[in-house]
Design an enzyme around this catalytic site. Structure first.
Site, PDB file in Angstrom:
ATOM      1  N   LYS A  23       4.166  22.397  -7.629  1.00 22.92           N
ATOM      2  CA  LYS A  23       5.491  22.942  -7.283  1.00 22.92           C
ATOM      3  C   LYS A  23       6.440  22.847  -8.465  1.00 22.92           C
ATOM      4  O   LYS A  23       7.257  23.733  -8.704  1.00 22.92           O
ATOM      5  CB  LYS A  23       6.098  22.171  -6.086  1.00 22.92           C
ATOM      6  CG  LYS A  23       5.319  22.311  -4.817  1.00 22.92           C
ATOM      7  CD  LYS A  23       5.886  21.451  -3.717  1.00 22.92           C
ATOM      8  CE  LYS A  23       5.761  19.963  -3.965  1.00 22.92           C
ATOM      9  NZ  LYS A  23       4.376  19.461  -4.030  1.00 22.92           N
ATOM     10  N   GLY A  47       6.041  12.911  -7.614  1.00 23.42           N
ATOM     11  CA  GLY A  47       6.231  13.095  -9.051  1.00 23.42           C
ATOM     12  C   GLY A  47       5.864  14.509  -9.440  1.00 23.42           C
ATOM     13  O   GLY A  47       4.766  14.973  -9.140  1.00 23.42           O
ATOM     14  N   PRO A 310      -6.611   8.460  -8.412  1.00 18.97           N
ATOM     15  CA  PRO A 310      -7.431   9.679  -8.400  1.00 18.97           C
ATOM     16  C   PRO A 310      -7.233  10.443  -7.096  1.00 18.97           C
ATOM     17  O   PRO A 310      -7.115   9.834  -6.030  1.00 18.97           O
ATOM     18  CB  PRO A 310      -8.865   9.148  -8.509  1.00 18.97           C
ATOM     19  CG  PRO A 310      -8.804   7.700  -8.211  1.00 18.97           C
ATOM     20  CD  PRO A 310      -7.398   7.229  -8.404  1.00 18.97           C
TER      21      PRO A 310
HETATM   22  P1  GDP Z   1       3.812  18.917  -7.890  1.00 22.87           P
HETATM   23  O1  GDP Z   1       4.248  17.590  -7.409  1.00 22.87           O
HETATM   24  O2  GDP Z   1       3.475  19.837  -6.765  1.00 22.87           O
HETATM   25  O3  GDP Z   1       4.738  19.522  -8.889  1.00 22.87           O
HETATM   26  O4  GDP Z   1       2.424  18.719  -8.655  1.00 22.87           O
HETATM   27  P2  GDP Z   1       2.062  17.649  -9.810  1.00 22.87           P
HETATM   28  O5  GDP Z   1       3.100  17.598 -10.835  1.00 22.87           O
HETATM   29  O6  GDP Z   1       1.604  16.378  -9.194  1.00 22.87           O
HETATM   30  O7  GDP Z   1       0.729  18.316 -10.366  1.00 22.87           O
HETATM   31  C1  GDP Z   1       0.745  19.440 -11.014  1.00 22.87           C
HETATM   32  C2  GDP Z   1      -0.018  19.223 -12.298  1.00 22.87           C
HETATM   33  O8  GDP Z   1      -0.754  20.373 -12.532  1.00 22.87           O
HETATM   34  C3  GDP Z   1       0.893  19.049 -13.505  1.00 22.87           C
HETATM   35  O9  GDP Z   1       0.271  18.214 -14.452  1.00 22.87           O
HETATM   36  C4  GDP Z   1       1.031  20.455 -14.041  1.00 22.87           C
HETATM   37  O10 GDP Z   1       1.307  20.535 -15.408  1.00 22.87           O
HETATM   38  C5  GDP Z   1      -0.344  20.981 -13.751  1.00 22.87           C
HETATM   39  N1  GDP Z   1      -0.373  22.415 -13.504  1.00 22.87           N
HETATM   40  C6  GDP Z   1       0.508  23.172 -12.801  1.00 22.87           C
HETATM   41  N2  GDP Z   1       0.093  24.454 -12.773  1.00 22.87           N
HETATM   42  C7  GDP Z   1      -1.084  24.482 -13.449  1.00 22.87           C
HETATM   43  C8  GDP Z   1      -2.024  25.501 -13.734  1.00 22.87           C
HETATM   44  O11 GDP Z   1      -1.863  26.656 -13.349  1.00 22.87           O
HETATM   45  N3  GDP Z   1      -3.130  25.147 -14.454  1.00 22.87           N
HETATM   46  C9  GDP Z   1      -3.359  23.876 -14.880  1.00 22.87           C
HETATM   47  N4  GDP Z   1      -4.472  23.633 -15.554  1.00 22.87           N
HETATM   48  N5  GDP Z   1      -2.499  22.887 -14.612  1.00 22.87           N
HETATM   49  C10 GDP Z   1      -1.381  23.186 -13.910  1.00 22.87           C
END
Ligand code: GDP
Length: 431
Positions: A23, A47, A310
């Site tokens: 997100k 986070g 993990p």
């Molecule tokens: P949130 O809490 O939903 O924002 O998700 P997180 O921050 O925990 O996890 C998202 C992770 O995936 C981060 O490290 C982002 O940089 C990474 N990420 C987001 N979009 C992409 C994508 O399209 N490809 C890859 N490889 N990583 C992504």
């Protein structure tokens, strides 16, 4: 985008799985074109990891929009605010050169998460026979204080005698509960509470009426993003109870959580990973076998941003995504991490759950039955090519487009954005 093409209205960004859907990245991309970004629930357990150029930022409470110069970022009344952690994050951003002057507002109605909430969280989880797998940051107990009408709100900081009374009652309650749980009461607790409250004046300086500010912005044709934390399957009402978070994560809560009416929301974008992950305890019906789990975890870097835990991984679960589309009233989907699947020769999608002789296609309310279902899989060919440089739908291999079409058909929500890497530029907009 020229001024006349800038979108106005209010968009909600909501996670449609078990959180960690990316997100932060989607908000970061959309924040460019809006005026205000507001968080509507959760606390410092969530986070978001955002990559800007070669820099990585992990944000726990401050909306991801803060990384766009000049945007106003709000924390709504629906969040529980850990003052110590909030100012740590605030100062860390400042130290990295992010100008925060006049850019952050905190709802006067937001509840404070105080050090005793953390102690209670750890003590509860330690004693529980059925562990939820909380992050131990005090979020559950802070929402309990709120629902129990004994919470301390940002507005209380302006009245020292009332504040003292409320906090003393909170400390006393925590002492009693810790004693009942057979936990040593730490005499350092009062000191920690005093330290937290010493930041009260600085917080008061940021106090705002978030609902009023958002409505005024919308009336002047400005654009607003409301950013959720965690995901639909962790929603207190609609998730896999009791393995859920302590707030409503779903889109309707965005209105309540910032102080506007639901009719002020014009778009709801659901964020899903191209596969599924889950951190913490509770069932994951589309879980991979051990070997594939490890493989995809490494490909996707699936370790928690807050705790480093993990994450368990599995195939895209269309049953859950369709349910999420319904309970959030999605107007569109953003599919993230498509690139993580680039090397797989075959990809499966869960289209139903087999329970005994029956196949169900609706997400069951009984969390315990979810742990025993057998997923019904539809397997499609992988694309075995890099998608990282794709910027338009036409740039994607046809097997990847077919996979996205199936996700759209099965969930009933149009795919509007596809993320193919961590960078801001690695995004495809299909509308
Ligand atoms: P949130 O809490 O939903 O924002 O998700 P997180 O921050 O925990 O996890 C998202 C992770 O995936 C981060 O490290 C982002 O940089 C990474 N990420 C987001 N979009 C992409 C994508 O399209 N490809 C890859 N490889 N990583 C992504």
């Amino acid at each position: 985008m020229s001024e006349s093409e800038r979108p106005s209205g209010c968009t909600v960004i909501v996670g449609c799985q078990w959180g960690d859907e990316g997100k932060g990245k989607i908000v970061d991309v959309l924040a460019e074109d809006v005026d205000i970004i507001a968080r509507y629930q959760g606390g410092a357990n969530a986070g978001h990891t955002v990559h800007v150029g070669d820099e990585e930022f992990v944000l726990h409470q401050i909306p991801s929009g803060i990384l766009h110069r000049g945007k106003r970022c709000l924390l709504g009344n629906g969040v529980v605010l850990d003052i110590v952690q909030f100012f740590e994050e605030y100062h860390a951003l400042q130290a990295r050169g992010v100008d925060l002057e006049g850019r952050i507002g905190v709802s006067e109605r937001a509840h404070l998460l105080l050090p005793y909430h953390r102690l209670l969280d750890k003590a509860d989880e330690c004693q529980a026979t059925r562990k939820i797998g909380t992050t131990g940051r005090g979020i559950g107990p802070a929402y309990e204080s709120k629902a129990g009408r004994s919470g301390v709100r940002v507005a209380d900081l302006a009245n020292p005698s009332r504040l003292q009374e409320l906090v003393a009652a909170g400390v006393e309650h925590a002492e009693r509960r810790l004693a009942a749980l057979g936990q040593e009461y730490s005499s350092e607790l009062q000191g920690a509470v005093d330290d937290a409250l010493s930041l009260g004046e600085a917080l008061q300086a940021l106090a705002a009426d978030t609902g009023l500010e958002i409505m005024q912005a919308l009336r002047s044709d400005k654009a607003v993003l409301l950013e959720g934390a965690q995901g639909t399957a962790l929603d207190l009402d609609h998730g896999t109870y009791p393995f859920v978070t302590s707030s409503n994560t779903t889109a309707a809560a965005a209105a309540t959580g910032v102080g506007i009416g639901p009719t002020a929301i014009s778009r709801v974008i659901g964020v899903v990973k191209a596969y599924t992950t889950r951190v913490g305890n509770g069932p994951l019906p589309s879980a991979f076998d051990e070997e594939m789990d490890k493989h995809v975890r490494e490909l996707g870097g699936e370790f928690g941003a807050t705790t480093g835990r993990p994450r368990r991984c599995g195939w895209f679960d269309a049953v859950l995504a369709r349910y999420s589309a319904r309970v959030n009233g999605l107007t569109g989907l953003a599919v993230t991490k498509l690139d993580v699947l680039d090397t797989l020769p075959e990809i499966s999608i869960v289209t139903g759950y087999r329970i005994g002789a029956d196949v169900v296609e609706e997400f069951p309310a009984d969390t315990w039955s979810l742990g025993t279902v057998e997923p019904v899989l539809e397997t499609v060919p992988g694309w075995e090519a890099s998608t990282c440089d794709a910027r338009r739908l036409e740039d994607l291999p046809s097997a990847a487009r077919h996979y996205l079409d199936r996700i759209q058909e099965l969930t009933g929500a149009p795919v509007e954005m596809i993320s193919v890497g961590t960078k801001r530029s690695q995004i495809i907009r299909s509308v």
